[in-house]
Structure formats: structure tokens, C-alpha cells
Design a protein around this motif. Structure first.
Motif, PDB file in Angstrom:
ATOM      1  N   ALA A   1      51.438  46.926  41.746  1.00  0.00           N
ATOM      2  CA  ALA A   1      50.629  46.880  40.521  1.00  0.00           C
ATOM      3  C   ALA A   1      49.842  48.165  40.338  1.00  0.00           C
ATOM      4  CB  ALA A   1      49.683  45.681  40.569  1.00  0.00           C
ATOM      5  N   MET A   2      49.256  48.693  41.403  1.00  0.00           N
ATOM      6  CA  MET A   2      48.452  49.910  41.289  1.00  0.00           C
ATOM      7  C   MET A   2      49.311  51.116  40.937  1.00  0.00           C
ATOM      8  SD  MET A   2      45.442  48.857  41.615  1.00  0.00           S
ATOM      9  CE  MET A   2      44.666  50.465  41.577  1.00  0.00           C
TER      10      MET A   2
ATOM     11  N   SER B   1      46.654  39.679  22.961  1.00  0.00           N
ATOM     12  CA  SER B   1      47.467  38.504  22.645  1.00  0.00           C
ATOM     13  C   SER B   1      48.602  38.336  23.646  1.00  0.00           C
ATOM     14  CB  SER B   1      48.024  38.622  21.222  1.00  0.00           C
ATOM     15  OG  SER B   1      48.837  39.778  21.089  1.00  0.00           O
ATOM     16  N   LEU B   2      49.126  39.438  24.170  1.00  0.00           N
ATOM     17  CA  LEU B   2      50.165  39.358  25.209  1.00  0.00           C
ATOM     18  C   LEU B   2      49.623  38.656  26.448  1.00  0.00           C
ATOM     19  CD1 LEU B   2      52.944  40.185  26.430  1.00  0.00           C
ATOM     20  CD2 LEU B   2      51.833  42.299  27.169  1.00  0.00           C
ATOM     21  N   LEU B   3      48.413  39.010  26.856  1.00  0.00           N
ATOM     22  CA  LEU B   3      47.817  38.382  28.031  1.00  0.00           C
ATOM     23  C   LEU B   3      47.567  36.897  27.782  1.00  0.00           C
ATOM     24  CD1 LEU B   3      46.858  39.060  30.859  1.00  0.00           C
ATOM     25  CD2 LEU B   3      44.627  39.633  29.930  1.00  0.00           C
TER      26      LEU B   3
ATOM     27  N   GLY C   1      48.978  42.936  32.648  1.00  0.00           N
ATOM     28  CA  GLY C   1      47.963  43.074  31.610  1.00  0.00           C
ATOM     29  C   GLY C   1      46.583  43.337  32.169  1.00  0.00           C
ATOM     30  N   VAL C   2      46.235  42.636  33.245  1.00  0.00           N
ATOM     31  CA  VAL C   2      44.929  42.858  33.863  1.00  0.00           C
ATOM     32  C   VAL C   2      44.837  44.263  34.448  1.00  0.00           C
ATOM     33  CG1 VAL C   2      43.429  42.137  35.766  1.00  0.00           C
ATOM     34  CG2 VAL C   2      44.516  40.423  34.316  1.00  0.00           C
TER      35      VAL C   2
ATOM     36  N   TYR D   1      42.480  49.598  34.219  1.00  0.00           N
ATOM     37  CA  TYR D   1      42.570  51.058  34.104  1.00  0.00           C
ATOM     38  C   TYR D   1      41.826  51.556  32.862  1.00  0.00           C
ATOM     39  CZ  TYR D   1      45.831  51.979  37.930  1.00  0.00           C
ATOM     40  OH  TYR D   1      46.388  52.139  39.171  1.00  0.00           O
ATOM     41  N   LEU D   2      41.926  50.827  31.756  1.00  0.00           N
ATOM     42  CA  LEU D   2      41.212  51.224  30.542  1.00  0.00           C
ATOM     43  C   LEU D   2      39.700  51.175  30.751  1.00  0.00           C
ATOM     44  CD1 LEU D   2      43.338  49.418  27.790  1.00  0.00           C
ATOM     45  CD2 LEU D   2      43.197  51.873  28.196  1.00  0.00           C
ATOM     46  N   LEU D   3      39.219  50.118  31.394  1.00  0.00           N
ATOM     47  CA  LEU D   3      37.788  50.014  31.662  1.00  0.00           C
ATOM     48  C   LEU D   3      37.331  51.103  32.623  1.00  0.00           C
ATOM     49  CD1 LEU D   3      37.423  46.134  32.022  1.00  0.00           C
ATOM     50  CD2 LEU D   3      36.609  47.552  30.148  1.00  0.00           C
ATOM     51  N   ALA D   4      38.120  51.351  33.678  1.00  0.00           N
ATOM     52  CA  ALA D   4      37.748  52.386  34.638  1.00  0.00           C
ATOM     53  C   ALA D   4      37.735  53.759  33.972  1.00  0.00           C
ATOM     54  CB  ALA D   4      38.716  52.381  35.820  1.00  0.00           C
TER      55      ALA D   4
END
Length: 375
Positions: free
Chosen positions: A119-120, A325-327, A342-343, A348-351
Motif C-alpha cells: 500500500a505504501m 464516492s468510490l470509498l 482510497g485511504v 497522502y493528500l492530507l500528509a
């Protein structure tokens, strides 16, 4: 002789000071990246544990694999005349192959760290139930197909909020106590409601009571063929969700940033600039806007983080085909790889948002001194 650059002498100590500040800034950025990466790793691993219910989802998968294998054998005419024992053995072989492919024969704790590593590195594997519009079962393809819609919607709304709030706050700071100023103060608590809350009322009024705009979706169906018509349809479908996010953020942003401007407009250096006869625009740009830029960007990016968190509900309300909506759909289908993917993207977006906030704050605020990777 002193070194000359572009006709002006450059002091060696000034150059060394700039290089030292740049080195400290890079060390600070590297340290923040490591901290954020560790935070993302912990968050993603907890998501893996929750999405798999600590390994209990494996039992549900085994039941699903066995039922699908049985249905496949029963539906195949080639196996109608096969004896029951041979059909059972065939089902068991197919189940064993699928269990081996999904590595369900290994302990969950071992597979959880493998899930984390993949995932990473954005090696998100294949979806169990879902697929992209082009038919791909790769989680990466599914997310890449949905991510631009989310970035377009939230990027447009946040840029609109930012520039509108800055110019409106500057305007109100020059008219402190006016009727418009008091109106904005009165409306500031309305920003406590999330964007999807306003979205429900906007859909009710402008899509049903007064059918002027579409209630949801991204473009009309079937999509227009020409680029101009496609862009016009996209703009019409964006109006309501952008307006919902705008209404949920604009008044509190104007109020807080107007307060920053009022505080800085009464500083001694601003009064000195007025006494020197500088123009109002120059005073606002150099002596008011520039010192408040760091807290304004901080407030804006923190607001952006909050909007990322509400993307799932907002996109579901407007049927916007984005990552949120995908999540939501992946949770309904219990598609663990898509949920984890999705998470990971949201993490990554939040980080990236938090890192940009730290980096810009270190650059813009002259009071921040970065030393040895710490501020």
C-alpha cells in the motif's frame, strides 16, 4: 576586492548565511517528511486492521470463494454428468487455488505487513468486487480514474474560497463596523455546518423546486462529444457542489482573516507608513497582507484538511464520481483492496497538505528560525 554579481557587491557572510538557512530549511523539511511518513504508515496499518476486522474478513472470503466455486461448477454444462464426489473434489481444488492466490493460507499478521508494504508503494493489487469504467480490476486504475474528479472539484472550490475571502476581508478591514461587516460577523457561525448539509438544500431548491441545475453527476448522460459542450456540462454540474463548499467556508474565512488584517493595521509600523504618506494599496500589500500571509495560509490549509475529510459524504450527496464516492461504494461492497487504496490516497493528500503548510510557514513567517531540523 569583493565579489561582484550583476554590478552589485555581494558580501561573503551574507552568501554563507543564505546557504546555512537553506541547509537548515532542507533539514527541517526532511524531518517533517519523516514524521508525516510515520504518521501515514500508522494510519494505513490501522486501516488494514479495521478493514480486515483483524483477520475475520478472511472467513467471509473463504465462504464467498467456496460459494463462487460451487456456482461455477454447477453452471458449467461440462460437469453435469460428473459424479458428486468428483465435482466436490474439483470445487476443493479451485478453492485451494484461489486461497493460495490470495495467500489466505498464511497468518493474517504476516499478510498485514505485506499489505502495508504494497500500500505504501502504491502497489494496491486487484479489486475483489469493483472495476473501473474501462473494465480494469486494478485498484490503481480505479483510483486514477476517480482522483482527477475529486481534485477538480475541491481545488476549484478552495481556490474560489481563498481569493474571495482575502479580498473581501481586506475590504471589510477598511470598513470596520459597517453594515456589511456586521452581516459577515452574524453569518460566521453558519460555517459550522458542513458542505453536504448545504448541498441537500441547494439540490432541493435549484434541482427540484426550481429545476435550473442538475441534481448530481459530473456531466450529462451520454457525455457530449465536443470539448466545448463537455466543458459547459461539467461547469453546470460543478455549480451546486462548489456552491455548497463555498457557503460552508466563506463567512468564517472572511471573519477570521478580516480580524488578522484589523490587528495588523493598528501596528506601529503601519501607522508610520501612513504618516509617511504611502498609498493605501501599498500599505495593505506590504505592511498588512505580507505579515498576515502565514496565518492566512495556515487557516486555509487547515480548512482544506477538513474538506478532504468530508469528501465522502459530499460526493455521495451530489453523486460526484470522485475518490470519496468510490470509498463509500467500496465500503458497501466490502472491497478491502479498494478501501485500503482510497485511504492511502487520502492519507497522502492530507500528509502533503500538512507538509506544504509547515514548509510555507517556515518560508513566509520571518519569526520562524529553522535550526537543525527544528523550528
Amino acid at each position: 576586492m569583493k565579489p561582484v554579481s550583476a554590478g552589485r557587491p555581494v558580501r561573503p557572510d551574507l552568501r554563507r548565511s543564505r546557504l546555512r538557512d537553506l541547509r537548515h530549511l532542507l533539514l527541517y523539511a526532511a524531518a517533517r517528511l519523516l514524521v508525516l511518513l510515520a504518521t501515514v504508515v500508522v494510519g494505513v496499518y490501522l486501516t488494514i486492521l479495521v478493514a480486515n476486522m483483524g483477520g475475520q474478513v478472511d472467513e467471509l472470503r473463504l465462504v464467498q470463494i467456496r460459494s463462487e466455486a460451487v456456482e461455477a461448477v454447477r453452471a458449467d454444462p461440462a460437469f453435469f454428468d460428473m459424479p458428486g464426489e468428483e465435482r466436490s473434489a474439483l470445487v476443493e481444488r479451485q478453492v485451494a487455488l484461489e486461497v493460495e492466490r490470495l495467500r489466505l493460507d498464511q497468518p493474517f499478521i504476516v499478510r498485514s505487513f505485506d499489505y502495508l508494504r504494497r500500500a505504501m508503494s502504491l502497489d494496491l493489487g486487484r479489486a475483489e468486487q469493483m472495476h473501473s469504467d474501462r473494465g480494469s480490476r486494478e485498484v490503481r486504475d480505479i483510483i486514477v480514474e476517480r482522483l482527477p474528479a475529486t481534485l477538480l472539484l475541491f481545488g476549484s472550490a478552495n481556490l474560489l474560497v481563498f481569493f474571495t475571502a482575502v479580498f473581501a476581508a481586506l475590504h471589510l478591514s477598511r470598513r470596520y463596523g459597517s453594515a456589511l461587516d456586521r452581516t459577515v460577523i452574524a453569518l460566521a457561525p453558519s460555517s459550522a455546518a458542513p458542505g453536504w448539509f448545504y448541498g441537500i438544500f441547494l439540490i432541493l431548491f435549484f434541482a427540484f423546486l426550481f429545476p435550473l441545475l442538475p441534481a448530481g453527476g459530473m456531466v450529462t448522460a451520454p457525455p457530449p462529444e465536443s470539448r466545448l459542450e463537455y466543458a459547459a456540462s461539467l461547469a453546470r454540474h460543478m455549480l451546486l457542489p462548489v456552491a455548497a463548499m463555498f457557503l460552508s467556508s466563506i463567512f468564517v474565512s472572511i471573519y477570521s482573516w478580516r480580524t488578522f488584517f484589523l490587528i495588523h493595521s493598528s501596528e506601529d509600523h503601519v501607522e508610520m507608513a501612513r504618516a509617511k504618506g504611502l498609498s493605501a494599496r501599498r500599505i495593505e500589500r506590504r505592511y498588512i497582507l505580507r505579515p498576515t500571509l502565514a496565518p492566512i495560509i495556515t487557516s486555509f490549509l487547515l480548512m482544506l484538511i477538513g474538506l478532504w475529510s468530508g469528501a465522502i459524504i459530499l460526493e455521495q450527496v451530489f453523486n460526484w464520481p470522485g475518490l470519496g464516492s468510490l470509498l463509500f461504494q467500496a465500503i458497501g461492497h466490502r472491497d478491502t483492496p479498494v478501501i485500503i487504496g482510497g485511504v492511502v490516497i487520502f492519507a497522502y493528500l492530507l500528509a502533503a497538505t500538512v507538509f506544504l503548510l509547515d514548509f510555507l510557514y517556515a518560508l513566509l513567517d520571518p519569526r520562524v528560525r529553522v535550526r537543525g531540523g527544528r523550528s
